[in-house]
Design a protein around this motif. Structure first.
Motif, PDB file in Angstrom:
ATOM      1  N   GLN A   7       0.841  -1.193   0.000  1.00  0.00           N
ATOM      2  CA  GLN A   7       0.000   0.000   0.000  1.00  0.00           C
ATOM      3  C   GLN A   7       0.879   1.247   0.000  1.00  0.00           C
ATOM      4  OE1 GLN A   7      -2.880   0.079   3.143  1.00  0.00           O
ATOM      5  NE2 GLN A   7      -3.250   2.246   2.916  1.00  0.00           N
ATOM      6  N   ASP A   8       0.720   2.100  -1.014  1.00  0.00           N
ATOM      7  CA  ASP A   8       1.425   3.372  -1.104  1.00  0.00           C
ATOM      8  C   ASP A   8       0.391   4.487  -1.023  1.00  0.00           C
ATOM      9  OD1 ASP A   8       3.747   1.950  -1.568  1.00  0.00           O
ATOM     10  OD2 ASP A   8       3.727   2.260  -3.733  1.00  0.00           O
ATOM     11  N   VAL A  22       4.119   7.459   1.767  1.00  0.00           N
ATOM     12  CA  VAL A  22       4.138   6.430   2.801  1.00  0.00           C
ATOM     13  C   VAL A  22       3.884   5.095   2.119  1.00  0.00           C
ATOM     14  CG1 VAL A  22       3.009   5.560   4.888  1.00  0.00           C
ATOM     15  CG2 VAL A  22       3.330   8.013   4.577  1.00  0.00           C
ATOM     16  N   SER A  23       4.692   4.098   2.483  1.00  0.00           N
ATOM     17  CA  SER A  23       4.537   2.779   1.908  1.00  0.00           C
ATOM     18  C   SER A  23       4.839   1.702   2.944  1.00  0.00           C
ATOM     19  CB  SER A  23       5.484   2.598   0.720  1.00  0.00           C
ATOM     20  OG  SER A  23       5.324   1.291   0.177  1.00  0.00           O
ATOM     21  N   ALA A  24       4.187   0.561   2.781  1.00  0.00           N
ATOM     22  CA  ALA A  24       4.436  -0.593   3.646  1.00  0.00           C
ATOM     23  C   ALA A  24       5.294  -1.621   2.923  1.00  0.00           C
ATOM     24  CB  ALA A  24       3.107  -1.215   4.066  1.00  0.00           C
ATOM     25  N   GLN A  28       6.463  -2.363   7.073  1.00  0.00           N
ATOM     26  CA  GLN A  28       6.006  -1.386   8.062  1.00  0.00           C
ATOM     27  C   GLN A  28       5.798  -0.054   7.357  1.00  0.00           C
ATOM     28  OE1 GLN A  28       5.641  -2.123  11.355  1.00  0.00           O
ATOM     29  NE2 GLN A  28       4.925  -0.104  11.800  1.00  0.00           N
ATOM     30  N   ASN A  29       4.757   0.691   7.705  1.00  0.00           N
ATOM     31  CA  ASN A  29       4.541   1.995   7.073  1.00  0.00           C
ATOM     32  C   ASN A  29       5.711   2.928   7.389  1.00  0.00           C
ATOM     33  OD1 ASN A  29       2.148   1.519   5.794  1.00  0.00           O
ATOM     34  ND2 ASN A  29       0.870   2.542   7.295  1.00  0.00           N
ATOM     35  N   ASN A  30       6.383   3.392   6.347  1.00  0.00           N
ATOM     36  CA  ASN A  30       7.498   4.329   6.466  1.00  0.00           C
ATOM     37  C   ASN A  30       7.448   5.307   5.305  1.00  0.00           C
ATOM     38  OD1 ASN A  30       9.497   3.989   8.734  1.00  0.00           O
ATOM     39  ND2 ASN A  30       9.175   1.847   8.133  1.00  0.00           N
ATOM     40  N   GLN A  46      14.054   4.291   0.924  1.00  0.00           N
ATOM     41  CA  GLN A  46      13.405   4.416   2.225  1.00  0.00           C
ATOM     42  C   GLN A  46      14.035   5.571   3.001  1.00  0.00           C
ATOM     43  OE1 GLN A  46      13.073   0.702   4.311  1.00  0.00           O
ATOM     44  NE2 GLN A  46      12.162   1.650   6.126  1.00  0.00           N
ATOM     45  N   LEU A  59       1.249  -2.565  11.093  1.00  0.00           N
ATOM     46  CA  LEU A  59       1.112  -1.331  10.322  1.00  0.00           C
ATOM     47  C   LEU A  59       0.599  -0.173  11.161  1.00  0.00           C
ATOM     48  CD1 LEU A  59      -0.232  -2.696   6.947  1.00  0.00           C
ATOM     49  CD2 LEU A  59       2.082  -2.003   7.519  1.00  0.00           C
ATOM     50  N   GLY A  62       3.378   2.156  12.384  1.00  0.00           N
ATOM     51  CA  GLY A  62       4.268   2.846  11.463  1.00  0.00           C
ATOM     52  C   GLY A  62       3.860   4.299  11.286  1.00  0.00           C
ATOM     53  N   ARG A  64       1.986   7.468  10.157  1.00  0.00           N
ATOM     54  CA  ARG A  64       0.582   7.801   9.886  1.00  0.00           C
ATOM     55  C   ARG A  64       0.464   9.299   9.701  1.00  0.00           C
ATOM     56  NH1 ARG A  64      -2.378   7.329  14.630  1.00  0.00           N
ATOM     57  NH2 ARG A  64      -0.500   7.262  15.851  1.00  0.00           N
TER      58      ARG A  64
END
Length: 181
Positions: A7-8, A22-24, A28-30, A46, A59, A62, A64
């Protein structure tokens, strides 16, 4: 710009023409960055590496609420219970936690202690004698007749309330109120 199976989202443009989002994709969402002119996500780098303290990949822990400021030089985001800013103006992005202190909403306190004993205009005891209603300064309060019990405010308006009366079974309290004039 991105076609990764992760998910981006929450993308924003930076001043140098790169895109951050933000991407997982690492579990992890970073925050990730696409360099200026990138046409696919293979070039994504990253920027942050948020990880839960206990080592679990969740998630929810991470990055948000990521938002890039107008001009694309700074952004803000949340990890767990901490608000961060990130500065993209240097060669390496600099992340900084922002201390947040929130005071109570003192205009809407749940309770206020005041001695109304000497200012009662009316008092009505419930039929069972366990509860009393008191009119003070145009407002109605009820409380138990037992010692050290809290008093509850029944009315709260600029209008005047008076004429307290309990129903015969003690389940309802009646009073007049000049709210409509």
């Amino acid at each position: 710009l991105t076609f990764h199976r992760a998910q981006d989202g929450d993308a924003g443009a930076l001043a140098d023409g790169s895109v951050v989002f933000v991407s997982a994709r690492a579990g992890q969402n970073n925050i990730w960055r696409l360099p200026p002119g990138a046409t696919n996500d293979a070039a994504a780098q990253q920027v942050t590496s948020s990880k839960p303290a206990n080592g679990e990949v969740t998630l929810a822990h991470g990055v948000r609420h990521f938002s890039v400021a107008p001009g694309g030089r700074h952004a803000a985001f949340v990890v767990c219970d901490t608000l961060y800013t990130i500065d993209f103006t240097g060669a390496q992005p600099r992340t900084r936690p922002v201390p947040v202190t929130i005071g109570g909403d003192t205009a809407q306190l749940d309770s206020v202690r005041m001695n109304i004993g000497g200012r009662a205009e009316e008092i009505a005891l419930s039929p069972d004698g366990k509860t009393m209603a008191v009119a003070v300064r145009g407002e109605i309060f009820v409380r138990s007749t037992e010692k050290d019990r809290p008093t509850r405010r029944v009315t709260e308006s600029a209008a005047r309330a008076r004429g307290i009366a309990w129903s015969p079974d003690g389940t309802a309290l009646y009073f007049s109120h000049d709210d409509s004039g």
